[in-house]
Scaffold this motif. Structure first.
Motif, short mmCIF file in Angstrom:
data_model
loop_
_atom_site.label_atom_id
_atom_site.label_comp_id
_atom_site.label_asym_id
_atom_site.label_seq_id
_atom_site.Cartn_x
_atom_site.Cartn_y
_atom_site.Cartn_z
N PRO A 123 -40.40 109.77 123.74
CA PRO A 123 -41.32 109.83 123.08
C PRO A 123 -42.62 109.08 123.40
N GLU A 124 -43.54 110.49 123.02
CA GLU A 124 -45.18 109.54 123.06
C GLU A 124 -45.88 109.33 122.01
N GLY A 125 -46.45 108.39 122.05
CA GLY A 125 -47.39 107.76 120.99
C GLY A 125 -46.63 106.08 120.81
N PRO A 126 -47.50 105.92 119.52
CA PRO A 126 -46.91 104.90 118.53
C PRO A 126 -45.34 104.80 118.01
N ILE A 127 -44.71 103.54 118.44
CA ILE A 127 -43.38 103.59 117.33
C ILE A 127 -42.93 104.26 115.65
N THR A 128 -42.46 104.81 115.83
CA THR A 128 -43.15 105.85 114.42
C THR A 128 -41.44 105.55 113.22
N ARG A 129 -41.96 105.71 111.56
CA ARG A 129 -40.44 104.75 111.05
C ARG A 129 -39.40 106.52 111.23
N GLU A 130 -39.85 107.51 111.65
CA GLU A 130 -38.47 108.00 111.97
C GLU A 130 -37.60 107.62 112.75
N MET A 131 -38.67 106.93 114.64
CA MET A 131 -37.99 106.53 115.24
C MET A 131 -36.72 105.24 114.96
N ILE A 132 -37.28 104.62 113.95
CA ILE A 132 -36.65 103.55 113.46
C ILE A 132 -35.13 104.07 112.74
N LEU A 133 -35.68 105.20 111.38
CA LEU A 133 -34.47 105.71 111.21
C LEU A 133 -33.74 106.06 111.80
N ALA A 134 -33.08 106.85 112.84
CA ALA A 134 -32.49 107.32 114.21
C ALA A 134 -31.63 106.55 114.52
N ALA A 135 -32.47 104.99 115.24
CA ALA A 135 -31.63 103.89 115.72
C ALA A 135 -31.13 103.21 115.21
N VAL A 136 -31.39 102.40 114.17
CA VAL A 136 -31.08 101.45 113.42
C VAL A 136 -30.71 101.50 112.18
N PRO A 137 -29.02 102.09 111.98
CA PRO A 137 -28.28 102.29 110.68
C PRO A 137 -28.79 100.56 109.65
N GLU A 138 -28.75 101.23 108.85
CA GLU A 138 -28.81 99.92 107.56
C GLU A 138 -29.66 98.96 108.03
N ILE A 139 -30.93 99.12 108.37
CA ILE A 139 -32.42 97.64 108.77
C ILE A 139 -32.85 97.12 108.17
N ALA A 140 -32.32 97.10 106.72
CA ALA A 140 -33.10 96.40 105.85
C ALA A 140 -31.59 94.91 105.67
N SER A 141 -30.95 95.20 106.20
CA SER A 141 -29.93 93.69 106.26
C SER A 141 -29.73 93.40 108.08
N ARG A 142 -31.11 94.16 108.43
CA ARG A 142 -30.92 93.26 109.67
C ARG A 142 -32.06 92.35 109.94
N ARG A 143 -31.35 91.46 110.84
CA ARG A 143 -32.86 90.33 111.60
C ARG A 143 -33.80 91.75 112.34
N ILE A 144 -35.37 90.82 112.20
CA ILE A 144 -36.10 91.47 112.86
C ILE A 144 -36.87 90.50 113.30
N HIS A 145 -36.65 90.46 114.56
CA HIS A 145 -38.48 89.75 115.65
C HIS A 145 -39.29 91.18 115.71
#
Length: 640
Positions: free
Chosen positions: A470-492
């Motif tokens: 993908p071209e451009g910055p990282i988007t909300r859709e990219m994160i939703l499509a790649a990471v299931p249940e992101i709210a429960s995961r540790r993020i750095h």
């Protein structure tokens, strides 16, 4: 022949048993007759065998014993040569010789003389026959007859010696039976051994028994000791509770205010303990490392591999995500410091790698890119920082990086893959163009090798390069499509302030709690406000510690270790006052996030705008961040 010899041997055993029984009964009969004043006399059977005295219950057995033995041992009583061969019956008489009457004694003596004469005759005849023999069979027959004659001669002579009193008759008889049955005589001197065991064998067995008992006792003691230690450890874990350490009475610290956002609306997060908190924090080190290799990653990024010049192992340990402080001398008499995150994995003990982007305003980065070559020595201190993750505090990790902020993420990623971590790793990376895609080949290789690694990269395609992502910055859709249940995961997250501000808003929309988000500012947010004035500074002149003319201002800071006092204006930090007074306090980010400038406040009160780099336990003990601590109008005393 073999069966016949075996039958003969068993017959002799039975004959010996019967003879001993008859002898015992005869002796018992004699004693009984003497006691009661009556009894029969011993008599000889018609064939020369002895009959026991007429003791009660023994006369019939004595009369039957000798003829029966003769028939068992010698068949009809004579051998094939016609000579009397009733040897067992003859020698059985010697077993009861002391109880025989005079007539019986005379008959036994006559039999002995007859055996001697018969044996001599057989020996002479066999000798003459052997001399005349011309065939092997004739010679064997002569040898057999000579053996029989010799046996008769020896038997008669032994009997005569027994009758004459030279040897006990019983021993002569028993000796004959032992020879016939091939029974070895007991060796002399063993009769007094306990159970037939010699003293030396007994001592050896006693020694081995003592050794075995000692080993068993040591093992029992060892097992009891282990049980005691294990019980103590278990009880200690169950009952041990850390006691809060109160701050020194002279240090009154106000509650920490909320972090103030920087120019991009971004404040470093300290809501949760660092990922490596369960491990022992490595000790800081300062010294020189040699540049052993320089690798160009992109047109503006170089990786410097550093190693100990005098050993094959690094002089310090570090956690993935920590950084080192590099000090250079771009101009004579001037020094400059800059912190760079370690990009290599802690599993590589022989070297450490710093990946540095050349910044136009960065004096240290320009010096490293333009002046440093392989084999140079760099002054390094560290490791510092709590932006770490070792896989012990979460079952999965989301790593979001932008630009050269990929360096701490690469250290974490390399460590997790080196140790075959089983959790899911979601790696997001954004760059300006494919030309600035740092570690592209390695990321593609690691993703192919580890199925738990998921890489998402977004950037513009540079001319002359291939890009299918993908071209451009990282988007909300990219994160939703790649990471299931992101709210429960540790993020750095680490990168330029603008990128991190935008991502923080996206993650908040996705429901990620603040406690799950760990950030580290990178780029301009981590630089001093005045790079020319703070990053490069003249070497301060040594302070005269003994000067009595130093005047303490109404708002001052005293450095107890150095013995120096300095004025502390309201808008100046303790670190800035220390630099002005020539007091050395290590520092790195100057933004309150790294924790390199922690010092202990012995007296007074301070305020700190940012204190994410200060551990709660250290704060409770009276420690402050020198780069953030400002006075409140009362004199301060700092341990530096």
């Amino acid at each position: 022949m073999r069966n016949r010899m075996g039958l003969r041997r068993w017959s002799l055993w039975l004959a010996l048993a019967l003879s001993l029984s008859a002898s015992a009964q005869a002796q018992e009969g004699e004693d009984h007759a003497a006691h009661h004043g009556g009894g029969g006399d011993a008599s000889m059977s018609a064939d020369g065998a002895m009959s026991a005295p007429s003791a009660p219950g023994s006369s019939d057995m004595a009369k039957m014993m000798n003829p029966m033995m003769d028939r068992m041992i010698n068949g009809e009583g004579e051998n094939e040569h016609g000579h009397d061969s009733r040897r067992a019956a003859f020698f059985s008489q010697l077993l009861a010789f002391p109880v025989l009457d005079e007539a019986a004694r005379q008959r036994v003596a006559a039999q002995a003389r007859d055996r001697v004469s018969t044996g001599l005759a057989l020996i002479n005849a066999a000798s003459a026959e052997g001399a005349r023999a011309t065939t092997i069979s004739a010679r064997l027959n002569a040898a057999q007859r000579m053996r029989e004659g010799t046996d008769l001669f020896r038997a008669g002579s032994a009997a005569q010696a027994a009758i004459g009193g030279l040897q006990p008759p019983r021993e002569v008889a028993l000796s004959w039976f032992r020879d016939q049955l091939d029974i070895d005589q007991a060796a002399p001197g063993h009769a007094d051994h306990w159970f037939g065991i010699s003293p030396s064998h007994l001592l050896l067995m006693l020694f081995l028994g003592l050794v075995s008992a000692t080993l068993i006792a040591l093992q029992i003691f060892r097992l009891r000791r282990i049980a005691v230690i294990a019980g103590a450890v278990a009880s200690g874990k169950a009952s041990a509770k850390p006691e809060p350490t109160a701050a020194p009475p002279t240090a009154k610290l106000p509650p920490a205010p909320a972090p103030i956002a920087d120019s991009a609306g971004l404040a470093p997060s300290n809501a949760a303990a660092p990922a490596g908190a369960s491990l022992r924090k490595p000790k800081s080190w300062a010294g020189q490392l040699r540049v052993v290799q320089i690798v160009r990653e992109t047109p503006t990024v170089l990786t410097f591999r550093l190693a100990d010049p005098s050993a094959d192992r690094l002089p310090f340990d570090f956690l993935p995500g920590q950084f080192l402080q590099v000090e250079v001398e771009p101009e004579a008499g001037k020094t400059a410091r800059r912190s760079y995150t370690i990009a290599s994995s802690p599993t590589q003990r022989a070297y450490v790698e710093l990946t540095v982007k050349r910044e136009e305003q960065g004096v240290v980065s320009r010096h490293l890119h333009d002046k440093v070559v392989a084999d140079d020595l760099l002054k390094v201190s560290g490791p510092f920082g709590a932006f770490t993750f070792t896989g012990t505090d979460a079952e999965s990790i989301v790593l979001i990086a932008g630009g050269v902020g990929i360096t701490p993420m690469m250290s974490v990623l390399r460590y997790l893959t080196d140790t075959a971590w089983k959790g899911d790793i979601f790696f997001f990376y954004g760059a300006r163009s494919t030309e600035e895609f740092v570690f592209r080949d390695e990321l593609e290789r690691l993703e192919r090798r580890f199925p738990n690694l998921h890489v998402v990269a977004a950037m513009q395609r540079a001319p002359g390069t291939v890009w299918m992502g993908p071209e451009g910055p990282i988007t909300r859709e990219m994160i939703l499509a790649a990471v299931p249940e992101i709210a429960s995961r540790r993020i750095h997250m680490c990168g330029p302030p603008a990128m991190m501000g935008a991502m923080r808003g996206v993650l908040a929309e996705l429901g990620v709690p603040e406690a799950q988000l760990h950030t580290e500012a990178f780029g301009p947010a981590s630089l001093p406000a005045d790079p020319e004035g703070l990053e490069v500074k003249p070497a301060p002149a040594p302070a005269d510690k003994a000067s009595p003319t130093v005047e303490v201002a109404p708002s001052t800071v005293t450095f107890s270790v150095s013995g120096v006092s300095a004025a502390l204006p309201a808008d100046e930090t303790v670190l800035e006052a220390a630099e002005g007074a020539g007091v050395e306090i290590p520092y790195a980010c100057r933004a309150g996030t790294c924790g390199a400038c922690v010092v202990k406040l012995l007296q007074g009160e301070v305020t700190m705008e940012v204190e994410s780099g200060l551990a709660p336990a250290d704060k409770a003990q009276g420690y402050v961040l020198a780069c953030q601590a400002k006075g409140t109008g009362t004199p301060l005393v700092v341990e530096a």
